[in-house]
Design a protein around this motif. Structure first.
Motif, PDB file in Angstrom:
ATOM      1  N   TYR A 109       8.471  -3.100   5.097  1.00 36.13           N
ATOM      2  CA  TYR A 109       8.181  -1.904   4.305  1.00 36.13           C
ATOM      3  C   TYR A 109       9.139  -1.839   3.118  1.00 36.13           C
ATOM      4  O   TYR A 109      10.314  -2.232   3.236  1.00 36.13           O
ATOM      5  CB  TYR A 109       8.342  -0.631   5.150  1.00 36.13           C
TER       6      TYR A 109
ATOM      7  N   ALA B  80       1.986   5.071  11.082  1.00 34.00           N
ATOM      8  CA  ALA B  80       0.815   5.399  10.265  1.00 34.00           C
ATOM      9  C   ALA B  80       0.277   4.180   9.540  1.00 34.00           C
ATOM     10  O   ALA B  80      -0.931   4.069   9.299  1.00 34.00           O
ATOM     11  CB  ALA B  80       1.171   6.492   9.259  1.00 34.00           C
ATOM     12  N   THR B  81       1.150   3.233   9.178  1.00 37.49           N
ATOM     13  CA  THR B  81       0.728   2.009   8.491  1.00 37.49           C
ATOM     14  C   THR B  81       1.437   0.822   9.130  1.00 37.49           C
ATOM     15  O   THR B  81       2.529   0.444   8.710  1.00 37.49           O
ATOM     16  CB  THR B  81       1.073   2.068   6.984  1.00 37.49           C
TER      17      THR B  81
ATOM     18  N   THR C 198       0.866  -1.173   0.000  1.00 37.60           N
ATOM     19  CA  THR C 198       0.000   0.000   0.000  1.00 37.60           C
ATOM     20  C   THR C 198       0.911   1.234   0.000  1.00 37.60           C
ATOM     21  O   THR C 198       2.120   1.114   0.213  1.00 37.60           O
ATOM     22  CB  THR C 198      -0.903   0.027   1.246  1.00 37.60           C
ATOM     23  N   ASP C 199       0.317   2.376  -0.240  1.00 40.49           N
ATOM     24  CA  ASP C 199       1.133   3.594  -0.273  1.00 40.49           C
ATOM     25  C   ASP C 199       1.874   3.799   1.039  1.00 40.49           C
ATOM     26  O   ASP C 199       3.022   4.245   1.064  1.00 40.49           O
ATOM     27  CB  ASP C 199       0.256   4.807  -0.562  1.00 40.49           C
ATOM     28  N   GLY C 200       1.224   3.461   2.163  1.00 45.29           N
ATOM     29  CA  GLY C 200       1.859   3.654   3.465  1.00 45.29           C
ATOM     30  C   GLY C 200       3.017   2.721   3.712  1.00 45.29           C
ATOM     31  O   GLY C 200       3.839   2.967   4.601  1.00 45.29           O
TER      32      GLY C 200
ATOM     33  N   ALA D  38       6.084   7.485  10.128  1.00 42.01           N
ATOM     34  CA  ALA D  38       5.691   6.797   8.900  1.00 42.01           C
ATOM     35  C   ALA D  38       5.335   5.341   9.175  1.00 42.01           C
ATOM     36  O   ALA D  38       4.364   4.810   8.624  1.00 42.01           O
ATOM     37  CB  ALA D  38       6.819   6.878   7.866  1.00 42.01           C
TER      38      ALA D  38
END
Length: 470
Positions: free
Chosen positions: A440, A434-435, A414-416, A431
């Motif tokens: 990542y 947030a997700t 996902t964008d996050g 960051a």
């Protein structure tokens, strides 16, 4: 009193940070950030480049260090799925929201409310014996009104923090008062002083309001006793919080003064924390002595037996709260001091791109050949689709790996879940929070894949940095 909620996070081994982290097409780059001291010990962190195998890794669920919240994830041997939304912090019973900040009542509050009701009820029995059993209903009203005053005290901190663009996680009413959890530190000592002072100031103002209201009622009546009690309790709250030691508001004011004089916030924290510890010892020893001496309004003959034990217990609880809070303030300051050492570029694992239907055994072979420790699932054009979860790899027996495709062990991007290689410190932790996820994708400013950042790696880096002396 209030606490500033700090943010911390996880850690791991980083491969050679001067190389491109994507497998066979790696090219040399010059990292934009110097490597922090947390990465000087590379022998144990980089000796095993192979991605998660049963001997090298075990399924873990990253958990945030102190105060904070952080990236979490639960490994599952299932098809990829989007990360779950972070759960809102539970702090007891949600009472409501003020200025967008949730207010919780901790379970310990009910115990204290019952204690206040019982103690104040005994006082009412001496002043207004005609009330009978009704005195406990009046006492309960006093307990609720007192904590409403504490809430106003904490809301003063919250409004000031929001005015200074400092996020407030929550307000919690708990045993012996309340806490405003402010996530970031004030940028200047002046703002820190104001942020700390507004709470006691509001308590003093409330005491003045109750005093003025007391002049309009007859003494010796229920309203008179309630208003007098609320006036005195708010004066006590203001005086107690103005004591110059962390974690009290007076301690934060002292910290701001020392910070202003020395130019070093850490020096201010150390000074105020040690004053707080001295204050804790003074409360432990001094409060029972004051009670025994009769300085608090009772005679020595009245302060024996159960009352003596009660006073000693109260002093011990208050001293423990202050001592523990001072220690937590020191740890939080050390956390913030080490935050800049957490850099996405230095913590990122080298990754190899693999297509959706690639067998896990083949993907691991390619990763081993490239000296990588992570797998990124890409489409035929090389565009990243998902990340293969380390914990999921560990759960697949070696004899089944040729028959399991990497897509079945991956989590959709996902964008996050895309973070910049340039992020560091609090920005990096924000960051990740947030997700919440276990891995990542780290990308360059150009959008190129730099590698994979594991939340567990960040946790280990954080713990290792915190373990080093300042």
């Amino acid at each position: 009193m209030d606490e500033s909620g700090g943010s911390g996070q996880p850690r791991s081994g980083n491969d050679q940070s001067t190389d491109r982290h994507t497998g066979g097409t790696a090219r040399t780059t010059d990292p934009a950030h110097p490597e922090p001291a947390a990465h000087n010990e590379r022998d144990d962190e980089h000796s095993a480049p192979e991605p998660a195998t049963p001997e090298q890794a075990e399924p873990t669920e990253p958990t945030p260090p102190a105060p904070p919240s952080g990236p979490t994830g639960t490994p599952r041997l299932a098809k990829s799925r989007a990360p779950r939304k972070p759960k809102e912090l539970s702090g007891g019973l949600l009472m409501g929201r003020f200025f967008g900040v949730p207010v919780y009542v901790a379970p310990s509050w009910f115990l204290v409310a019952a204690l206040i009701t019982w103690v104040f009820g005994g006082q009412l029995d001496r002043v207004l014996p005609e009330l009978g059993a009704l005195r406990y209903l009046v006492s309960l009203f006093f307990a609720v009104a007192f904590y409403a005053s504490v809430l106003v005290h904490e809301l003063a901190h919250t409004v000031a923090a929001l005015r200074f663009k400092l996020p407030v996680r929550r307000i919690q009413l708990q045993f012996f008062g309340g806490v405003s959890e402010i996530e970031k530190e004030s940028e200047t000592p002046g703002r820190e002083f104001v942020l700390a002072f507004v709470g006691p100031l509001l308590s003093l103002i409330l005491a003045g309001v109750f005093y003025l209201a007391l002049q309009t009622v007859r003494p010796g009546t229920v309203p008179g006793v309630l208003l007098a009690g609320l006036m005195i309790s708010n004066l006590i709250v203001a005086a107690f919080n103005l004591m110059p030691g962390l974690p009290l508001d007076g301690g934060r004011m002292l910290r701001a003064v020392v910070w202003k004089i020395t130019g070093k916030p850490m020096t201010g924290t150390i000074a105020a924390a040690w004053v707080g510890r001295a204050l804790a010892v003074s409360v432990l020893v001094g409060l029972p002595l004051l009670t025994q001496s009769g300085a608090l309004g009772s005679t020595a003959e009245d302060s024996v037996g159960m009352d003596t034990v009660t006073d000693a217990l109260l002093a011990a609880i208050l001293a423990a709260i202050i001592w523990t809070g001072a220690g937590n303030s020191l740890r939080m300051a050390r956390l913030r001091e080490h935050l800049p050492e957490l850099r996405a570029r230095n913590l990122t694992r080298r990754a190899v791109p693999v297509e959706t239907n690639t067998p896990l055994s083949e993907a691991l072979r390619r990763a081993n050949d490239a000296g990588a420790r992570a797998l990124v699932v890409v489409d035929p054009d090389g565009e990243p689709l998902s990340l293969v979860r380390e914990a999921a790899i560990v759960g697949v027996p070696e004899h089944r790996r040729p028959w399991v495709s990497v897509s079945g062990l991956a989590q959709d991007l996902t964008d996050g879940m895309r973070v910049s290689a340039e992020l560091s410190g609090e920005e990096l932790l924000d960051a990740l929070r947030a997700t919440p996820a276990t891995e990542y994708l780290v990308v360059e400013e150009s959008g190129e894949i730099y590698g994979v950042l594991s939340a567990a790696d960040v946790e280990r880096a954080f713990v290792k940095a915190m373990a080093r002396p300042n």
